[in-house]
Scaffold this motif. Structure first.
Motif, short mmCIF file in Angstrom:
data_model
loop_
_atom_site.label_atom_id
_atom_site.label_comp_id
_atom_site.label_asym_id
_atom_site.label_seq_id
_atom_site.Cartn_x
_atom_site.Cartn_y
_atom_site.Cartn_z
N ASN A 25 0.84 -1.19 0.00
CA ASN A 25 0.00 0.00 0.00
C ASN A 25 0.88 1.25 0.00
N PRO A 26 1.01 1.93 -1.14
CA PRO A 26 1.90 3.08 -1.20
C PRO A 26 1.45 4.24 -0.32
N MET A 27 0.14 4.37 -0.10
CA MET A 27 -0.35 5.46 0.74
C MET A 27 0.08 5.25 2.19
N VAL A 28 0.01 4.01 2.66
CA VAL A 28 0.46 3.70 4.01
C VAL A 28 1.97 3.94 4.14
N PHE A 29 2.72 3.55 3.12
CA PHE A 29 4.16 3.82 3.15
C PHE A 29 4.41 5.32 3.27
N ALA A 30 3.72 6.13 2.45
CA ALA A 30 3.93 7.57 2.47
C ALA A 30 3.59 8.17 3.83
N ALA A 31 2.45 7.75 4.40
CA ALA A 31 2.04 8.28 5.70
C ALA A 31 3.01 7.86 6.79
N SER A 32 3.46 6.62 6.76
CA SER A 32 4.41 6.14 7.77
C SER A 32 5.75 6.87 7.65
N LEU A 150 -9.46 13.98 -4.83
CA LEU A 150 -10.40 14.64 -5.74
C LEU A 150 -10.40 14.00 -7.13
N GLN A 151 -9.45 13.11 -7.39
CA GLN A 151 -9.46 12.33 -8.62
C GLN A 151 -10.24 11.02 -8.45
N GLY A 152 -10.81 10.83 -7.28
CA GLY A 152 -11.59 9.63 -7.02
C GLY A 152 -10.79 8.47 -6.48
N ILE A 153 -9.53 8.73 -6.10
CA ILE A 153 -8.68 7.68 -5.54
C ILE A 153 -8.90 7.62 -4.03
N SER A 154 -9.15 6.43 -3.52
CA SER A 154 -9.41 6.28 -2.08
C SER A 154 -9.00 4.88 -1.65
N ALA A 155 -9.14 4.60 -0.36
CA ALA A 155 -8.75 3.30 0.19
C ALA A 155 -9.52 2.16 -0.48
N HIS A 156 -8.78 1.13 -0.89
CA HIS A 156 -9.37 -0.07 -1.47
C HIS A 156 -8.32 -1.17 -1.39
N PHE A 157 -8.72 -2.41 -1.56
CA PHE A 157 -7.77 -3.51 -1.50
C PHE A 157 -8.36 -4.74 -2.18
N LYS A 158 -7.50 -5.73 -2.41
CA LYS A 158 -7.94 -7.01 -2.95
C LYS A 158 -7.75 -8.09 -1.90
N THR A 159 -8.71 -8.95 -1.79
CA THR A 159 -8.63 -10.09 -0.88
C THR A 159 -7.71 -11.15 -1.49
N GLU A 164 -12.04 -7.35 -5.22
CA GLU A 164 -11.68 -5.97 -4.89
C GLU A 164 -12.72 -5.38 -3.95
N ILE A 165 -12.24 -4.84 -2.84
CA ILE A 165 -13.12 -4.27 -1.82
C ILE A 165 -12.94 -2.76 -1.79
N THR A 166 -14.03 -2.04 -1.87
CA THR A 166 -14.01 -0.59 -1.69
C THR A 166 -14.88 -0.24 -0.50
N MET A 167 -14.80 1.01 -0.08
CA MET A 167 -15.54 1.47 1.10
C MET A 167 -15.85 2.95 0.96
N PRO A 168 -16.78 3.48 1.73
CA PRO A 168 -17.10 4.90 1.61
C PRO A 168 -15.89 5.79 1.89
N ALA A 169 -15.73 6.82 1.06
CA ALA A 169 -14.64 7.78 1.23
C ALA A 169 -15.12 9.13 0.73
N PHE A 170 -14.53 10.19 1.28
CA PHE A 170 -14.96 11.54 0.98
C PHE A 170 -13.74 12.39 0.63
N ALA A 171 -13.81 13.05 -0.50
CA ALA A 171 -12.71 13.92 -0.93
C ALA A 171 -12.87 15.29 -0.28
N HIS A 172 -11.84 15.74 0.42
CA HIS A 172 -11.89 17.03 1.11
C HIS A 172 -10.95 18.02 0.43
N HIS A 173 -11.49 19.18 0.06
CA HIS A 173 -10.68 20.26 -0.49
C HIS A 173 -9.84 20.89 0.62
N PHE A 174 -8.81 21.63 0.23
CA PHE A 174 -8.04 22.36 1.24
C PHE A 174 -8.93 23.33 2.01
N GLN A 175 -9.90 23.95 1.35
CA GLN A 175 -10.78 24.88 2.06
C GLN A 175 -11.64 24.14 3.09
#
Length: 225
Positions: A25-32, A150-159, A164-175
């Motif tokens: 998960n590249p997002m987890v790597f980046a956050a860590s 805002l490009q529609g990319i959010s948390a998801h994974f494959k079992t 492929e599993i997706t879940m609710p996610a919300f894109a937040h602007h800087f404002q």
């Protein structure tokens, strides 16, 4: 190819829990990585994580000499994984959009990492974090970069069986972030936008192939206004 399966957030992370820490998960790597680079004087402090998942961030904070670690999550399976790491941590199940069952001024440092994309309204959890923060404390938020969400990319994974599993996610602007900080009585002390080029030579291929300027996470450091 089968269609993605959408589960609610708790159910999705219940399914993901056993394989989460080993998932590419590249997002987890980046956050860590962003958390590892933070200058945080936490020795003998109490730290609280909203959405602690498997406890990987709590373990990183423990290595900094934290005296007391508290975490909660919506997923019982993720919490079960966290309990395997250290039985001394205070862990409980809770929804960050609701009042958190802890007294005022419970922690010196509060962390959100890759959790607020699942929250439609940012202000309620941030107000709770402000309530739980001790005088002189710090809140750190490391979340998916708005330019990505805002490009529609959010948390998801494959079992393991390929679903492929997706879940609710919300894109937040800087404002949205800035407005929520204001509503919660918080000020921005530092802001960093972590691009692929910032994530070190050991960044996985999934990060490198997006190009050096791809913005992975936004990193806010906050204190009471």
């Amino acid at each position: 190819m089968s269609e993605p399966v959408t589960l609610d957030v708790a159910a999705a992370y219940d399914v993901w829990a056993a394989s989460y820490d080993g998932y590419d998960n590249p997002m987890v790597f980046a956050a860590s990585y962003a958390l590892s680079q933070a200058s945080l004087p936490l020795s003998q402090k109490t730290c609280l994580e909203f959405g602690c998942g498997t406890g990987r961030n709590l373990a990183a904070l423990a290595a900094r000499g934290v005296s007391n670690l508290i975490g909660f999550d919506l997923s019982s399976a993720m919490l079960a994984e966290a309990r395997k790491r250290d039985a001394s941590w205070t862990l409980f199940q809770a929804d960050m959009s609701a009042p958190i069952p802890l007294p005022d001024q419970s922690a010196d440092f509060i962390l959100f990492s890759l959790t607020l994309e699942h929250v439609a309204e940012l202000a309620p959890p941030l107000r709770e974090a402000r309530r739980l923060l001790r005088t002189g404390g710090t809140i750190k938020i490391i979340e998916i970069h708005p330019f990505v969400s805002l490009q529609g990319i959010s948390a998801h994974f494959k079992t393991p069986d390929g679903a492929e599993i997706t879940m609710p996610a919300f894109a937040h602007h800087f404002q949205d972030w800035l407005g929520a900080f204001d509503q919660a009585g918080l000020r921005v002390d530092r802001l960093r936008e972590w691009q692929a080029a910032d994530l070190g030579a050991g960044a996985p291929l999934k990060i490198q192939r997006r190009g050096p300027a791809w913005p992975w996470v936004v990193d806010w450091t906050l204190s009471p206004a």
